[in-house]
Design a protein around this motif. Structure first.
Motif, PDB file in Angstrom:
ATOM      1  N   TYR A 118      -2.018  -0.602 -24.956  1.00 45.06           N
ATOM      2  CA  TYR A 118      -2.869   0.075 -25.933  1.00 45.06           C
ATOM      3  C   TYR A 118      -2.631   1.581 -25.936  1.00 45.06           C
ATOM      4  O   TYR A 118      -2.944   2.267 -26.920  1.00 45.06           O
ATOM      5  CB  TYR A 118      -4.346  -0.237 -25.679  1.00 45.06           C
ATOM      6  N   ILE A 119      -2.096   2.124 -24.837  1.00 44.36           N
ATOM      7  CA  ILE A 119      -1.740   3.546 -24.827  1.00 44.36           C
ATOM      8  C   ILE A 119      -0.562   3.794 -25.762  1.00 44.36           C
ATOM      9  O   ILE A 119      -0.529   4.773 -26.518  1.00 44.36           O
ATOM     10  CB  ILE A 119      -1.405   4.003 -23.394  1.00 44.36           C
ATOM     11  N   GLU A 120       0.399   2.882 -25.730  1.00 43.04           N
ATOM     12  CA  GLU A 120       1.541   3.003 -26.648  1.00 43.04           C
ATOM     13  C   GLU A 120       1.080   2.896 -28.092  1.00 43.04           C
ATOM     14  O   GLU A 120       1.574   3.613 -28.971  1.00 43.04           O
ATOM     15  CB  GLU A 120       2.570   1.925 -26.328  1.00 43.04           C
ATOM     16  N   HIS A 137      -8.472   7.671 -24.380  1.00 40.56           N
ATOM     17  CA  HIS A 137      -8.096   6.276 -24.137  1.00 40.56           C
ATOM     18  C   HIS A 137      -7.791   5.988 -22.660  1.00 40.56           C
ATOM     19  O   HIS A 137      -8.262   4.985 -22.124  1.00 40.56           O
ATOM     20  CB  HIS A 137      -6.886   5.902 -25.004  1.00 40.56           C
ATOM     21  N   ALA A 138      -6.998   6.837 -22.019  1.00 44.26           N
ATOM     22  CA  ALA A 138      -6.612   6.560 -20.628  1.00 44.26           C
ATOM     23  C   ALA A 138      -7.738   6.883 -19.642  1.00 44.26           C
ATOM     24  O   ALA A 138      -8.049   6.078 -18.754  1.00 44.26           O
ATOM     25  CB  ALA A 138      -5.352   7.348 -20.264  1.00 44.26           C
ATOM     26  N   PHE A 139      -8.360   8.040 -19.790  1.00 42.37           N
ATOM     27  CA  PHE A 139      -9.375   8.466 -18.829  1.00 42.37           C
ATOM     28  C   PHE A 139     -10.577   7.520 -18.753  1.00 42.37           C
ATOM     29  O   PHE A 139     -11.008   7.163 -17.644  1.00 42.37           O
ATOM     30  CB  PHE A 139      -9.832   9.890 -19.159  1.00 42.37           C
ATOM     31  N   PRO A 140     -11.167   7.093 -19.877  1.00 41.31           N
ATOM     32  CA  PRO A 140     -12.317   6.173 -19.758  1.00 41.31           C
ATOM     33  C   PRO A 140     -11.973   4.872 -19.047  1.00 41.31           C
ATOM     34  O   PRO A 140     -12.833   4.296 -18.360  1.00 41.31           O
ATOM     35  CB  PRO A 140     -12.715   5.926 -21.223  1.00 41.31           C
ATOM     36  N   ASN A 141     -10.756   4.379 -19.179  1.00 46.80           N
ATOM     37  CA  ASN A 141     -10.375   3.127 -18.536  1.00 46.80           C
ATOM     38  C   ASN A 141      -9.936   3.318 -17.086  1.00 46.80           C
ATOM     39  O   ASN A 141      -9.716   2.337 -16.382  1.00 46.80           O
ATOM     40  CB  ASN A 141      -9.250   2.458 -19.332  1.00 46.80           C
ATOM     41  N   ALA A 142      -9.787   4.553 -16.661  1.00 42.59           N
ATOM     42  CA  ALA A 142      -9.439   4.841 -15.266  1.00 42.59           C
ATOM     43  C   ALA A 142     -10.640   5.359 -14.487  1.00 42.59           C
ATOM     44  O   ALA A 142     -10.492   5.870 -13.380  1.00 42.59           O
ATOM     45  CB  ALA A 142      -8.305   5.862 -15.218  1.00 42.59           C
ATOM     46  N   ILE A 143     -11.838   5.219 -15.072  1.00 40.23           N
ATOM     47  CA  ILE A 143     -13.016   5.849 -14.487  1.00 40.23           C
ATOM     48  C   ILE A 143     -13.437   5.198 -13.174  1.00 40.23           C
ATOM     49  O   ILE A 143     -13.983   5.868 -12.285  1.00 40.23           O
ATOM     50  CB  ILE A 143     -14.190   5.828 -15.499  1.00 40.23           C
ATOM     51  N   ALA A 144     -13.190   3.888 -13.005  1.00 40.06           N
ATOM     52  CA  ALA A 144     -13.670   3.188 -11.803  1.00 40.06           C
ATOM     53  C   ALA A 144     -13.072   3.761 -10.521  1.00 40.06           C
ATOM     54  O   ALA A 144     -13.817   4.130  -9.600  1.00 40.06           O
ATOM     55  CB  ALA A 144     -13.391   1.692 -11.919  1.00 40.06           C
ATOM     56  N   PRO A 145     -11.738   3.853 -10.364  1.00 43.59           N
ATOM     57  CA  PRO A 145     -11.215   4.451  -9.132  1.00 43.59           C
ATOM     58  C   PRO A 145     -11.563   5.920  -8.979  1.00 43.59           C
ATOM     59  O   PRO A 145     -11.724   6.417  -7.858  1.00 43.59           O
ATOM     60  CB  PRO A 145      -9.696   4.249  -9.255  1.00 43.59           C
TER      61      PRO A 145
END
Length: 318
Positions: free
Chosen positions: A215-217, A233-241
């Motif tokens: 989805y980033i592409e 797009h990338a930051f919200p989906n990397a929020i857990a770690p």
């Protein structure tokens, strides 16, 4: 039962069990320390009769299991005991000290967390270019130097040579907020430098991992700028770690400030603990250890719960 409720309940139960185990280790660790508490209080000139009377008064003759449960039930009711050195209530003495430590940790977190996330985003945006290399080099250098050495260097150059901030971080109720912030400027800088690298690098690694997704592409093909793709797009989906590492570093800011507080003679929990360790004041050491363990376990538990709520795969494990 809903999967989210079940997972959160499991984390809460595990957190309480871990805190119980930590209380056992804290109590056992203080009990096996060499030396005699009564002897350290009364001194070398104490008579055997006075030592025996003090041990009886302090309950040192009771079985260890009974002493542990008496201490644990008292702590659950807010009674942390009485300091052996001055006879003051420990909970009352710890109140102001804990408030000071949280005040220091709060301002360090206010600076370090947004700065770490911002630098992580910049490092991803300019991956393998000079901004990324510069940020990584500076943060790695800061985390590689012991915090006491950073503290003494800042104290010498900023406080002694330039006179921009006081070398001793003493605060009191009579001081205004501005005066308190000036007093804690150097310890806040030290704590920020210590925790910044870990949070920044985890932010960078988590976002780079997400950047490999399909989805980033798709977002890039829509014509969005690189920073928009990363931020929206990338930051919200990397929020857990990222939340996990932020919580771990927040726990360090509260629990691991002992060295920084001693260096700057800051009237917090760490300084209070060190003062009473040297006096072998066991009840104070036990109370401080229990509070530190509760804060550390509590923040890690919050990180787990936030990760569950932020990750659809954890909310729906099947």
């Amino acid at each position: 039962m809903h999967p989210v409720v079940k997972l959160v309940a499991q984390r809460l139960v595990l957190g309480l069990l871990l805190l119980l185990a930590a209380s056992v280790l804290i109590f056992a660790g203080t009990m096996i320390l060499p030396g005699d508490v009564a002897q350290s209080i009364l001194g070398q000139s104490a008579t055997p009769e006075s030592l025996a009377n003090l041990r009886e008064e302090l309950g040192l003759n009771d079985p260890p299991v009974q002493r542990y449960f008496d201490w644990l039930f008292g702590a659950l009711q807010g009674d942390l005991g009485t300091a052996l050195t001055n006879g003051r209530d420990i909970a009352e003495s710890l109140g102001q000290r804990l408030s000071n430590t949280l005040f220091l940790a709060f301002w360090a977190a206010v600076i370090s967390v947004p700065l770490a996330i911002f630098l992580g985003l910049i490092a991803v945006r300019y991956k393998d270019r000079w901004p990324d290399k510069l940020i990584s080099a500076v943060t790695l250098a800061s985390i590689s130097i012991p915090e006491f050495l950073i503290g003494y260097l800042l104290m010498f150059f900023i406080a002694v040579q330039l006179g921009w901030a006081p070398s001793v971080a003493m605060i009191g109720d009579h001081m205004s907020l501005g005066q308190k912030l000036q007093a804690i400027a150097l310890p806040v800088i030290v704590l920020t430098l210590v925790v910044l690298a870990h949070m920044m690098r985890m932010t960078r690694a988590a976002i780079l991992n997400v950047m490999q997704s399909a989805y980033i592409e798709t977002a890039e093909l829509k014509g969005l700028s690189s920073f928009q793709v990363i931020y929206r797009h990338a930051f919200p989906n990397a929020i857990a770690p990222i939340v996990n590492v932020v919580m771990l570093n927040l726990a360090y800011l509260v629990v691991g400030v002992v060295v920084v507080e001693v260096v700057f003679v800051y009237p917090g929990m760490g300084q209070y603990l060190v003062d009473h360790v040297s006096k072998r004041d066991v009840p104070v050491v036990q109370a401080c250890g229990l509070i530190f363990a509760a804060v550390y376990i509590g923040l890690n538990m919050i990180a787990d719960i936030v990760s569950i709520l932020a990750n659809p795969r954890l909310r729906h494990p099947k």
